[in-house]
Write a protein that holds these residues in place. Structure first.
Motif, PDB file in Angstrom:
ATOM      1  N   LEU A  75       0.822  -1.212   0.000  1.00  0.00           N
ATOM      2  CA  LEU A  75       0.000   0.000   0.000  1.00  0.00           C
ATOM      3  C   LEU A  75       0.858   1.265   0.000  1.00  0.00           C
ATOM      4  O   LEU A  75       0.479   2.287  -0.585  1.00  0.00           O
ATOM      5  CB  LEU A  75      -0.929  -0.006   1.215  1.00  0.00           C
ATOM      6  CG  LEU A  75      -2.054  -1.050   1.167  1.00  0.00           C
ATOM      7  CD1 LEU A  75      -2.794  -1.103   2.500  1.00  0.00           C
ATOM      8  CD2 LEU A  75      -3.016  -0.741   0.030  1.00  0.00           C
ATOM      9  N   PHE A  80       2.356   1.489  -3.823  1.00  0.00           N
ATOM     10  CA  PHE A  80       1.544   1.694  -5.015  1.00  0.00           C
ATOM     11  C   PHE A  80       1.469   3.139  -5.494  1.00  0.00           C
ATOM     12  O   PHE A  80       1.559   3.394  -6.706  1.00  0.00           O
ATOM     13  CB  PHE A  80       0.130   1.136  -4.819  1.00  0.00           C
ATOM     14  CG  PHE A  80      -0.692   1.217  -6.071  1.00  0.00           C
ATOM     15  CD1 PHE A  80      -0.429   0.356  -7.126  1.00  0.00           C
ATOM     16  CD2 PHE A  80      -1.674   2.180  -6.207  1.00  0.00           C
ATOM     17  CE1 PHE A  80      -1.156   0.451  -8.306  1.00  0.00           C
ATOM     18  CE2 PHE A  80      -2.410   2.282  -7.379  1.00  0.00           C
ATOM     19  CZ  PHE A  80      -2.150   1.413  -8.431  1.00  0.00           C
ATOM     20  N   ARG A 117       2.450   4.206  -9.285  1.00  0.00           N
ATOM     21  CA  ARG A 117       1.526   4.942 -10.151  1.00  0.00           C
ATOM     22  C   ARG A 117       2.160   6.220 -10.680  1.00  0.00           C
ATOM     23  O   ARG A 117       2.042   6.536 -11.873  1.00  0.00           O
ATOM     24  CB  ARG A 117       0.249   5.260  -9.363  1.00  0.00           C
ATOM     25  CG  ARG A 117      -0.815   6.011 -10.161  1.00  0.00           C
ATOM     26  CD  ARG A 117      -2.066   6.163  -9.319  1.00  0.00           C
ATOM     27  NE  ARG A 117      -1.763   6.808  -8.041  1.00  0.00           N
ATOM     28  CZ  ARG A 117      -2.465   6.621  -6.931  1.00  0.00           C
ATOM     29  NH1 ARG A 117      -3.492   5.793  -6.932  1.00  0.00           N
ATOM     30  NH2 ARG A 117      -2.146   7.239  -5.823  1.00  0.00           N
ATOM     31  N   LEU A 135       3.725  -5.692  -5.357  1.00  0.00           N
ATOM     32  CA  LEU A 135       2.366  -5.222  -5.624  1.00  0.00           C
ATOM     33  C   LEU A 135       1.454  -6.323  -6.156  1.00  0.00           C
ATOM     34  O   LEU A 135       0.293  -6.429  -5.758  1.00  0.00           O
ATOM     35  CB  LEU A 135       2.395  -4.067  -6.632  1.00  0.00           C
ATOM     36  CG  LEU A 135       3.086  -2.776  -6.191  1.00  0.00           C
ATOM     37  CD1 LEU A 135       3.143  -1.784  -7.349  1.00  0.00           C
ATOM     38  CD2 LEU A 135       2.364  -2.153  -5.001  1.00  0.00           C
ATOM     39  N   ASN A 147      -0.902  -8.752  -4.171  1.00  0.00           N
ATOM     40  CA  ASN A 147      -2.063  -8.143  -3.520  1.00  0.00           C
ATOM     41  C   ASN A 147      -3.243  -8.129  -4.491  1.00  0.00           C
ATOM     42  O   ASN A 147      -3.180  -7.523  -5.563  1.00  0.00           O
ATOM     43  CB  ASN A 147      -1.707  -6.714  -3.081  1.00  0.00           C
ATOM     44  CG  ASN A 147      -2.811  -6.070  -2.270  1.00  0.00           C
ATOM     45  OD1 ASN A 147      -3.898  -5.821  -2.761  1.00  0.00           O
ATOM     46  ND2 ASN A 147      -2.517  -5.790  -1.005  1.00  0.00           N
ATOM     47  N   ASP A 166      -6.209  -6.677  -4.613  1.00  0.00           N
ATOM     48  CA  ASP A 166      -6.797  -5.382  -4.984  1.00  0.00           C
ATOM     49  C   ASP A 166      -5.843  -4.550  -5.838  1.00  0.00           C
ATOM     50  O   ASP A 166      -6.247  -3.947  -6.831  1.00  0.00           O
ATOM     51  CB  ASP A 166      -7.189  -4.598  -3.732  1.00  0.00           C
ATOM     52  CG  ASP A 166      -8.290  -5.294  -2.946  1.00  0.00           C
ATOM     53  OD1 ASP A 166      -9.120  -5.975  -3.584  1.00  0.00           O
ATOM     54  OD2 ASP A 166      -8.318  -5.159  -1.711  1.00  0.00           O
ATOM     55  N   LEU A 167      -4.576  -4.525  -5.454  1.00  0.00           N
ATOM     56  CA  LEU A 167      -3.613  -3.701  -6.175  1.00  0.00           C
ATOM     57  C   LEU A 167      -3.285  -4.289  -7.551  1.00  0.00           C
ATOM     58  O   LEU A 167      -2.965  -3.548  -8.486  1.00  0.00           O
ATOM     59  CB  LEU A 167      -2.329  -3.545  -5.361  1.00  0.00           C
ATOM     60  CG  LEU A 167      -2.473  -2.798  -4.043  1.00  0.00           C
ATOM     61  CD1 LEU A 167      -1.137  -2.725  -3.311  1.00  0.00           C
ATOM     62  CD2 LEU A 167      -3.015  -1.388  -4.274  1.00  0.00           C
ATOM     63  N   GLN A 203      -5.459  -2.895 -10.100  1.00  0.00           N
ATOM     64  CA  GLN A 203      -5.114  -1.490 -10.361  1.00  0.00           C
ATOM     65  C   GLN A 203      -3.853  -1.382 -11.227  1.00  0.00           C
ATOM     66  O   GLN A 203      -3.746  -0.484 -12.054  1.00  0.00           O
ATOM     67  CB  GLN A 203      -4.910  -0.755  -9.041  1.00  0.00           C
ATOM     68  CG  GLN A 203      -6.185  -0.601  -8.221  1.00  0.00           C
ATOM     69  CD  GLN A 203      -5.967   0.251  -6.979  1.00  0.00           C
ATOM     70  OE1 GLN A 203      -5.566   1.410  -7.065  1.00  0.00           O
ATOM     71  NE2 GLN A 203      -6.227  -0.334  -5.812  1.00  0.00           N
TER      72      GLN A 203
END
Length: 505
Positions: free
Chosen positions: A185, A188, A192, A221, A224, A226-227, A230
């Motif tokens: 977290l 990320f 980005r 990353l 994970n 959720d990531l 993304q």
């Protein structure tokens, strides 16, 4: 300056020592720092006032870069702090954290030294990793110079590798730190920003620094859930870099990492992104790489791994794309597509379903009428690979017929000088060689060979005047006969055992 001056000395001598230090040349300072590092290594722990003084002076020296030769001085000052950190980590870290403030662009060697400390003192650095990453993120908008961006990218690469090492050796840690998810977290937002802003920088060295840092970042990353999804959102920005000056292999390696994790975790790439991925990778296989790209062959290998990953997860979509490319009709596109199909067929992976192979064969069958030499060789190699990879049943019929037709056709063209053009004659010889290699593979690996193929090979021997082909074909027929004979003996033996078993009470 003698050793006693550095080890404390009297307070009234401090001003004189500082004045003298300011006056001596840069080269002498570099020499002194090198000597200091040797002393620190020999002595181990030093008195705290002495360490504080050394840390203060070295920290100031590494942050003051006013000339080209100052980089060397800053580097040895940084190395001196690292040497001190082995036994006095808290004092060194306190000094560096003092100069690492949110929304303030620190000096580049503060970042450099932090990375060195993380690399050399993994477990001691971990409690500071979270705040370090968070603070660096606030600095990204302020880092406009190429050099500073390169420094931060390099540091992020080291930080991520350090975190991975720590997570693999949690049992050796005595410090309570963040979990893998918390690290991700923190990372990320930096990932980005790197992809959306810094990757578009005009400086190729900045681009390279960004891409090199992405791989270890993605290792943290992508696990994970959720990531990971993304991360997929930014794939188009990676694909856009294929049009830039950066060597294609570095983008392909990152893309392969993402695609292979998507297979392992069964997390699909969004459908809207599949065709752009197919297209960007496919065109690199079918066209010659720019002359300045020295890693083109390695890039092709990475692309092959990308397509294998895509075939595992999206066989229907990929084969539909391949089919559309084959309809274009250009030789280079057809050969490139067939080369990728062969790679998919050869992949040793249980995730590659039989349906994927079936769909691939359908694409190949639609190209059997193409008379161009390179296309014919590509099809022959696929048939041979199907036999080698255990899909023998899939080539019985169409595949065996194609091989025998090509054997006869290439022999006819060569013996009758069908084409007097030297280049085409040379290509036909290559087709004949590939055909012979394929015959050898089939007769050595395909069980239960059909009588039709046996008859075709026998007829070929009786009719051909191309003597170069006789010996290898005879060898292939011998192998085939031995396999068939062995198969019959095995069947007879099994049948005898079964009957014997039935007669027993």
């Amino acid at each position: 300056m003698d050793r006693a001056g550095w080890m404390g000395g009297r307070e009234e001598g401090d001003m004189e020592a500082e004045t003298w230090w300011l006056e001596i040349s840069t080269q002498r300072k570099i020499n002194i720092y090198n000597i200091l590092q040797e002393i620190i290594q020999q002595e181990g722990e030093l008195e705290e006032p002495c360490v504080q003084r050394l840390v203060s002076v070295a920290s100031k020296e590494m942050r003051e870069i006013s000339e080209v030769e100052g980089y060397t001085k800053a580097e040895v000052a940084s190395d001196t702090l690292v040497a001190l950190s082995r036994n006095h980590f808290s004092l060194v870290m306190y000094e560096l954290q003092h100069h690492l403030k949110p929304l303030h662009l620190t000096d580049e060697f503060v970042v450099v030294t932090l990375a060195k400390l993380a690399n050399g003192n993994v477990f001691e650095f971990m409690p500071y990793m979270g705040i370090t990453l968070a603070t660096i993120f606030t600095m990204l908008r302020l880092a406009n110079e190429a050099k500073m961006r390169q420094v931060i990218c390099s540091a992020m690469e080291t930080f991520c590798e350090t975190v991975q090492f720590y997570l693999r050796h949690l049992e050796d840690s005595m410090y309570p730190v963040m979990t893998e998810e918390q690290f991700a977290l923190k990372l990320f937002p930096i990932y980005r920003y790197f992809v959306t802003v810094w990757l578009r920088h005009h400086n190729p060295e900045v681009k390279m620094g960004v891409v090199k840092s992405l791989k270890p970042m993605l290792s943290l990353l992508l696990p994970n859930d959720d990531l990971r999804e993304q991360v997929y959102d930014y794939i188009p920005l990676l694909l856009a870099e294929y049009q830039g000056s950066l060597e294609a292999i570095f983008i392909t390696q990152v893309l392969r990492q993402i695609l292979e994790v998507s297979v392992v975790t069964n997390t699909p790439i969004p459908q809207m992104q599949l065709n752009p991925i197919f297209s960007e990778l496919h065109v690199q296989v079918c066209t010659k790489a720019p002359a300045q790209h020295q890693y083109s062959s390695q890039n092709l290998m990475e692309i092959v791994h990308c397509f294998i990953a895509l075939a595992r997860s999206y066989p229907k979509e990929l084969m539909k794309f391949f089919f559309s490319q084959m309809e274009v009709g250009k030789e280079a596109i057809r050969v490139g597509t067939l080369t990728l199909i062969r790679a998919v067929v050869s992949a040793e992976d249980p995730k590659m379903s039989l349906r994927t192979i079936y769909l691939a064969i359908r694409v190949v069958k639609n190209t059997l009428s193409d008379a161009r030499s390179k296309v014919r060789m590509a099809i022959l190699r696929i048939i041979g690979q199907l036999a080698l990879s255990g899909y023998q049943d899939q080539i019985k019929g169409w595949g065996l017929k194609y091989v025998s037709v090509q054997l006869t056709l290439s022999t006819y063209k060569l013996t009758n000088h069908w084409d007097n053009f030297y280049q085409r004659d040379l290509e036909e010889k290559m087709v004949h060689k590939v055909t012979m290699d394929t015959v050898k593979i089939i007769t050595s690996s395909v069980s239960g060979m059909t009588n039709e193929f046996w008859v075709r090979l026998l007829c070929y021997i009786m009719e051909t005047d191309y003597t170069e082909a006789l010996t290898p074909i005879c060898i292939s027929l011998t192998n085939l006969a031995e396999r068939q004979l062995h198969s019959k003996y095995a069947e007879a033996s099994m049948s005898g055992k079964c009957k014997h078993g039935e007669q027993e009470p």
